[in-house]
Design an enzyme around this catalytic site. Structure first.
Site, mmCIF file in Angstrom:
data_model
loop_
_atom_site.group_PDB
_atom_site.id
_atom_site.type_symbol
_atom_site.label_atom_id
_atom_site.label_comp_id
_atom_site.label_asym_id
_atom_site.label_seq_id
_atom_site.Cartn_x
_atom_site.Cartn_y
_atom_site.Cartn_z
ATOM 1 N N ASN A 250 0.595 -1.332 0.161
ATOM 2 C CA ASN A 250 -0.344 -0.324 0.146
ATOM 3 C C ASN A 250 1.479 1.734 -0.236
ATOM 4 O O ASN A 250 1.557 1.460 0.865
ATOM 5 C CB ASN A 250 -0.902 -0.279 1.367
ATOM 6 C CG ASN A 250 -1.698 1.379 1.264
ATOM 7 O OD1 ASN A 250 -1.721 2.238 0.363
ATOM 8 N ND2 ASN A 250 -2.069 1.245 2.901
ATOM 9 N N TRP A 251 0.690 1.514 -0.757
ATOM 10 C CA TRP A 251 2.374 3.035 -1.339
ATOM 11 C C TRP A 251 1.544 4.062 -0.500
ATOM 12 O O TRP A 251 2.225 5.296 -0.344
ATOM 13 C CB TRP A 251 2.042 3.664 -2.653
ATOM 14 C CG TRP A 251 2.663 1.772 -3.632
ATOM 15 C CD1 TRP A 251 3.472 0.893 -2.960
ATOM 16 C CD2 TRP A 251 3.114 2.519 -4.091
ATOM 17 N NE1 TRP A 251 4.400 0.516 -3.748
ATOM 18 C CE2 TRP A 251 3.838 1.050 -4.749
ATOM 19 C CE3 TRP A 251 3.220 3.267 -5.759
ATOM 20 C CZ2 TRP A 251 4.594 0.684 -6.262
ATOM 21 C CZ3 TRP A 251 3.878 3.022 -7.143
ATOM 22 C CH2 TRP A 251 4.754 1.829 -7.396
ATOM 23 N N LYS A 252 -0.021 3.803 -0.345
ATOM 24 C CA LYS A 252 -0.148 5.856 0.579
ATOM 25 C C LYS A 252 -0.235 6.911 -0.546
ATOM 26 O O LYS A 252 -0.122 6.350 -1.715
ATOM 27 C CB LYS A 252 0.098 5.469 2.025
ATOM 28 C CG LYS A 252 -0.391 4.546 2.269
ATOM 29 C CD LYS A 252 -0.293 4.578 3.903
ATOM 30 C CE LYS A 252 -0.884 3.295 4.480
ATOM 31 N NZ LYS A 252 -0.105 3.186 6.124
ATOM 32 N N HIS B 10 -9.347 1.118 4.768
ATOM 33 C CA HIS B 10 -7.957 1.106 5.223
ATOM 34 C C HIS B 10 -8.253 2.316 6.083
ATOM 35 O O HIS B 10 -9.330 3.801 6.691
ATOM 36 C CB HIS B 10 -6.961 1.717 4.463
ATOM 37 C CG HIS B 10 -5.581 1.588 4.593
ATOM 38 N ND1 HIS B 10 -4.995 2.841 6.107
ATOM 39 C CD2 HIS B 10 -4.379 0.754 5.136
ATOM 40 C CE1 HIS B 10 -4.162 2.913 6.430
ATOM 41 N NE2 HIS B 10 -3.671 1.742 5.031
ATOM 42 N N GLU C 275 -7.075 4.818 7.932
ATOM 43 C CA GLU C 275 -6.427 6.293 7.622
ATOM 44 C C GLU C 275 -7.492 6.737 6.879
ATOM 45 O O GLU C 275 -7.588 8.184 7.374
ATOM 46 C CB GLU C 275 -5.292 5.800 6.394
ATOM 47 C CG GLU C 275 -4.012 6.338 7.300
ATOM 48 C CD GLU C 275 -2.491 5.457 6.229
ATOM 49 O OE1 GLU C 275 -2.750 5.409 5.412
ATOM 50 O OE2 GLU C 275 -1.987 5.224 7.320
ATOM 51 N N GLU D 20 -5.071 -5.025 10.352
ATOM 52 C CA GLU D 20 -3.895 -3.615 10.416
ATOM 53 C C GLU D 20 -4.468 -2.692 11.587
ATOM 54 O O GLU D 20 -5.173 -2.355 12.001
ATOM 55 C CB GLU D 20 -4.714 -2.752 9.763
ATOM 56 C CG GLU D 20 -4.006 -3.785 8.372
ATOM 57 C CD GLU D 20 -3.291 -2.124 7.238
ATOM 58 O OE1 GLU D 20 -2.238 -2.748 6.382
ATOM 59 O OE2 GLU D 20 -3.734 -1.682 7.439
ATOM 60 N N GLY E 209 2.856 2.829 10.750
ATOM 61 C CA GLY E 209 3.798 3.612 10.840
ATOM 62 C C GLY E 209 3.502 4.071 12.342
ATOM 63 O O GLY E 209 4.767 4.966 11.572
ATOM 64 N N SER F 296 3.865 -1.829 10.099
ATOM 65 C CA SER F 296 4.909 -1.946 10.446
ATOM 66 C C SER F 296 5.958 -3.320 10.211
ATOM 67 O O SER F 296 6.566 -3.936 10.719
ATOM 68 C CB SER F 296 5.144 -1.341 12.185
ATOM 69 O OG SER F 296 5.009 -0.417 12.599
ATOM 70 N N GLY G 96 2.840 -1.110 4.221
ATOM 71 C CA GLY G 96 2.988 0.892 3.945
ATOM 72 C C GLY G 96 4.478 0.549 3.701
ATOM 73 O O GLY G 96 4.786 0.447 2.901
ATOM 74 N N GLY G 97 5.370 1.357 4.320
ATOM 75 C CA GLY G 97 6.338 2.279 4.788
ATOM 76 C C GLY G 97 7.244 1.158 4.228
ATOM 77 O O GLY G 97 8.492 1.878 2.598
HETATM 78 P P1 13P Z 1 2.876 0.789 7.528
HETATM 79 O O1 13P Z 1 3.540 -1.182 7.041
HETATM 80 O O2 13P Z 1 3.535 2.020 6.856
HETATM 81 O O3 13P Z 1 2.926 0.586 9.372
HETATM 82 O O4 13P Z 1 1.373 0.540 6.972
HETATM 83 C C1 13P Z 1 0.821 -0.219 6.984
HETATM 84 C C2 13P Z 1 -0.574 -0.152 6.071
HETATM 85 O O5 13P Z 1 -1.151 0.852 6.627
HETATM 86 C C3 13P Z 1 -1.273 -0.643 4.931
HETATM 87 O O6 13P Z 1 -1.503 -0.972 4.303
#
Ligand code: 13P
Length: 252
Positions: free
Chosen positions: A11-13, A97, A99, A169, A175, A214, A235-236
């Site tokens: 998930n590149w956000k 998600h 967010e 999640e 994050g 994470s 994510g990251g």
């Molecule tokens: P991180 O891997 O950056 O913690 O993010 C997880 C996430 O929200 C994937 O959708």
């Protein structure tokens, strides 16, 4: 018991220029041959989806959106629909998600409607569920996850889960560098599977449940080794090709 193929989705956000993304995609593409078991998926921002399609066309990797609107088309300024994602070659789309729930007001009901819209467009929804830190501390984790899951099942029926993926999640792990321990994650994954099994054992047995929060190259193996963890939503660490590929190889 069924053998569930692992799935690792990035998930590149809201990250990446055209140039950076082309480099990232080229790096991922180059490493795909070393990934033995996992289905690899990338979910770039909408505007980078055509680039992902161009780079990944004909490879073993798939791509998807991070969100969609509930409507198919029309006067919905700023939105992107399921049929548009499908038309861009997407196989998957993330829905609900944390967010989007926290910052864009998506309720359980809206998330359920997005899940339905995704399937109507022929996309596989990756349904995100997970509790806030305060909810975990108040022993509400199972209640929250059950409520989020039930909203979808109540709208579309348990059978619809056969063509979907669930991602657990925990919001406090996203994050933050604070990963749920393999046991903490496994406990919730087992709970999710058991809840689905309460309605349909076969669908529960086949359901892929990803962990997100994470996850990185160094902790992916022990998380994915848990019996009810079928991969990751990253994510990251999905923004660095080698790191992402290390996670993709974790189930091998
Ligand atoms: P991180 O891997 O950056 O913690 O993010 C997880 C996430 O929200 C994937 O959708």
């Amino acid at each position: 018991m069924s053998v569930r193929q692992p799935l690792v989705a990035g998930n590149w956000k809201m990250n990446g220029s055209q140039a950076e993304s082309a480099k990232l995609l080229a790096g991922i593409k180059q490493g795909l041959g070393s990934v033995k078991k996992a289905q690899v998926v990338v979910c770039p921002p909408f505007i980078l989806i055509p680039l992902a399609a161009k780079e990944l066309q004909g490879t073993s990797a798939a791509w998807g959106g991070q969100n969609l609107d509930t409507h198919k088309s029309g006067a919905y300024t700023g939105e992107v629909s399921g049929p548009m994602l499908k038309d861009a070659g997407c196989a998957y789309v993330i829905v609900g998600h944390s967010e989007r729930r926290a910052m864009y007001g998506e309720t359980d009901q809206v998330v359920a409607e997005k899940f339905k819209a995704a399937q109507e467009a022929g996309l596989i929804p990756i349904l995100c569920v997970g509790e806030l830190l305060a909810e975990r501390e108040a022993n509400q984790t199972e209640a929250v996850v059950a409520r989020q899951l039930d909203a979808v099942v109540n709208l579309v029926g348990v059978a619809a889960l056969a063509k979907s993926v669930v991602a657990y999640e925990p919001v406090w792990a996203i994050g933050t560098g604070k990963t749920a321990s393999p046991q903490q994650a496994q406990d919730v994954h087992r709970f999710i599977r058991a809840r689905v099994a309460g309605k349909d054992a076969k669908i529960a047995d086949n359901l892929k449940i990803l962990y997100g929060g994470s996850m990185k190259g160094s902790n992916a193996k022990e998380l994915i080794a848990q019996p009810d963890i079928d991969g990751g939503l990253i994510g990251g660490a999905s923004l660095v090709a080698e790191e992402f590929l290390t996670i993709c190889r974790a189930p091998d």
